[in-house]
Write an enzyme that holds these catalytic residues in place. Structure first.
Site, short mmCIF file in Angstrom:
data_model
loop_
_atom_site.label_atom_id
_atom_site.label_comp_id
_atom_site.label_asym_id
_atom_site.label_seq_id
_atom_site.Cartn_x
_atom_site.Cartn_y
_atom_site.Cartn_z
N LYS A 189 -1.10 6.24 2.95
CA LYS A 189 0.03 6.62 2.10
C LYS A 189 -0.45 7.21 0.78
O LYS A 189 0.03 8.25 0.35
CB LYS A 189 0.93 5.40 1.81
CG LYS A 189 1.52 4.75 3.05
CD LYS A 189 2.46 3.60 2.70
CE LYS A 189 1.84 2.44 1.96
NZ LYS A 189 0.86 1.68 2.72
N ARG A 248 9.71 -2.00 -0.02
CA ARG A 248 8.97 -2.85 0.91
C ARG A 248 9.85 -3.95 1.48
O ARG A 248 9.39 -4.71 2.33
CB ARG A 248 7.78 -3.48 0.20
CG ARG A 248 6.44 -2.77 0.49
CD ARG A 248 5.43 -3.48 -0.32
NE ARG A 248 4.06 -3.41 0.01
CZ ARG A 248 3.19 -2.60 -0.58
NH1 ARG A 248 3.58 -1.68 -1.42
NH2 ARG A 248 1.92 -2.70 -0.30
N ARG A 256 -13.06 0.54 1.90
CA ARG A 256 -12.75 1.69 1.04
C ARG A 256 -13.09 1.45 -0.43
O ARG A 256 -13.07 0.34 -0.92
CB ARG A 256 -11.29 2.13 1.23
CG ARG A 256 -10.25 1.18 0.70
CD ARG A 256 -8.84 1.65 1.07
NE ARG A 256 -7.85 0.76 0.52
CZ ARG A 256 -6.54 0.87 0.72
NH1 ARG A 256 -6.06 1.85 1.46
NH2 ARG A 256 -5.71 0.01 0.17
N ARG A 288 -13.67 -0.82 -6.30
CA ARG A 288 -12.99 -1.33 -5.12
C ARG A 288 -11.83 -2.19 -5.59
O ARG A 288 -11.96 -2.91 -6.59
CB ARG A 288 -13.93 -2.24 -4.30
CG ARG A 288 -14.95 -1.48 -3.51
CD ARG A 288 -15.93 -2.43 -2.82
NE ARG A 288 -17.11 -1.67 -2.45
CZ ARG A 288 -17.29 -1.08 -1.27
NH1 ARG A 288 -16.38 -1.20 -0.32
NH2 ARG A 288 -18.38 -0.40 -1.04
N ARG A 329 -1.63 -8.95 4.00
CA ARG A 329 -0.81 -7.77 3.66
C ARG A 329 -0.18 -7.17 4.92
O ARG A 329 0.96 -6.70 4.89
CB ARG A 329 -1.68 -6.75 2.90
CG ARG A 329 -2.00 -7.23 1.48
CD ARG A 329 -3.21 -6.56 0.88
NE ARG A 329 -3.08 -5.13 0.69
CZ ARG A 329 -4.11 -4.30 0.52
NH1 ARG A 329 -5.36 -4.77 0.53
NH2 ARG A 329 -3.91 -3.04 0.33
P1 AMP Z 1 -0.39 -1.29 -2.55
O1 AMP Z 1 -1.21 -0.62 -3.59
O2 AMP Z 1 0.87 -0.53 -2.21
O3 AMP Z 1 -1.18 -1.68 -1.33
O4 AMP Z 1 0.12 -2.67 -3.21
C1 AMP Z 1 -0.79 -3.66 -3.63
C2 AMP Z 1 -0.04 -4.97 -3.85
O5 AMP Z 1 0.96 -4.80 -4.88
C3 AMP Z 1 0.73 -5.49 -2.64
O6 AMP Z 1 -0.09 -6.23 -1.75
C4 AMP Z 1 1.80 -6.35 -3.31
O7 AMP Z 1 1.26 -7.57 -3.76
C5 AMP Z 1 2.14 -5.52 -4.55
N1 AMP Z 1 3.21 -4.53 -4.31
C6 AMP Z 1 3.12 -3.18 -4.36
N2 AMP Z 1 4.29 -2.59 -4.12
C7 AMP Z 1 5.17 -3.60 -3.89
C8 AMP Z 1 6.55 -3.65 -3.55
N3 AMP Z 1 7.28 -2.53 -3.40
N4 AMP Z 1 7.12 -4.88 -3.40
C9 AMP Z 1 6.43 -6.02 -3.55
N5 AMP Z 1 5.10 -6.04 -3.85
C10 AMP Z 1 4.49 -4.85 -4.02
#
Ligand code: AMP
Length: 233
Positions: free
Chosen positions: A23, A98, A137, A170, A182
């Site tokens: 993404k 989400r 990554r 990282r 996740r």
């Molecule tokens: P990401 O960078 O999108 O993988 O997000 C990293 C972490 O941020 C996730 O594992 C969640 O803990 C939190 N997070 C990011 N976006 C959301 C969202 N829309 N709702 C809830 N938690 C989020």
């Protein structure tokens, strides 16, 4: 698609997919090619954690565990970002919504701004491959270019191909154990949004196990189609 200031209908895209689906990579490419703004709630939250704001401090524990942060915190942070003027030409939402509550709140936020979702794009990948993809990554600390221990090392060891930076980082949550949490959160809370957007006629599914360039080409074609549909509407 026309994205000039006079555009009466700024494009709003959502990228759906588990961690590691690409993404962020695809959103950055769309930003560069189409002048859209990437809105990543993960990046916004990591920024808040680094700045030690109240929202960041409240979010950090859930993020470290790989669990979702509360809808309230995420919505506040997203609303603030959506209120900034650079988003008025069009946005790609990366990692948001989400949960169904977030999707409903987004509908209301957009409606209040005279906007709507043009497409929710689901990137289809295999979960098991995601654990390896995410665990290996890392990114250039200067320009954000993405690399991988097994799949994409810089051409010259320790030097970024794009900006020649020599510092890399990282994410704290990019380890095999947290990735599994996740992925579970994705399937429990986020995957149902595929049906949510399908029911609204907004869903497009794109196979995303292939080359980055192939997936980017499929997204470019979709944006072209959206532009043509708008012109003929
Ligand atoms: P990401 O960078 O999108 O993988 O997000 C990293 C972490 O941020 C996730 O594992 C969640 O803990 C939190 N997070 C990011 N976006 C959301 C969202 N829309 N709702 C809830 N938690 C989020």
């Amino acid at each position: 698609m026309s994205l000039d200031t006079a555009d009466p209908h700024p494009v709003t895209l959502i990228l759906l997919g588990p961690p590691g689906a690409g993404k962020g990579t695809q959103a950055r490419m769309l930003e560069q090619k189409h002048g859209l703004v990437q809105l990543s709630t993960g990046d916004l939250l990591r920024g808040a954690v680094a700045a030690r704001t109240a929202a960041g401090l409240a979010a950090q524990e859930a993020m470290d565990r790989g669990e979702l942060v509360s809808d309230r915190i995420v919505l506040d942070i997203l609303t603030d970002r959506l209120n900034q003027p650079d988003t008025r030409h069009g946005v790609i939402l990366d990692g948001f919504p989400r949960t169904e509550a977030q999707a409903e709140a987004l509908d209301r936020l957009l409606e209040a701004r005279g906007r709507r979702i043009d497409a929710a794009i689901s990137l289809k990948v295999d979960d098991e491959a995601m654990v390896e993809r995410v665990s290996g990554r890392f990114t250039c600390a200067s320009c954000g270019e993405g690399y991988h221990d097994s799949f994409k090392q810089p051409a010259r060891f320790g030097i970024c191909d794009v900006c020649e930076g020599t510092a890399f980082k990282r994410r704290a949550d990019d380890n095999a154990e947290t990735v599994r949490t996740r992925l579970s959160a994705y399937h429990a809370e986020t995957a149902p949004l595929i049906d949510y957007y399908a029911a609204r006629g907004a869903l497009t599914e794109i196979p995303a196990m292939g080359e980055i360039g192939e997936i980017a080409a499929a997204l470019d074609a979709l944006i072209e189609r959206l532009g043509e549909a708008q012109v003929s509407a």
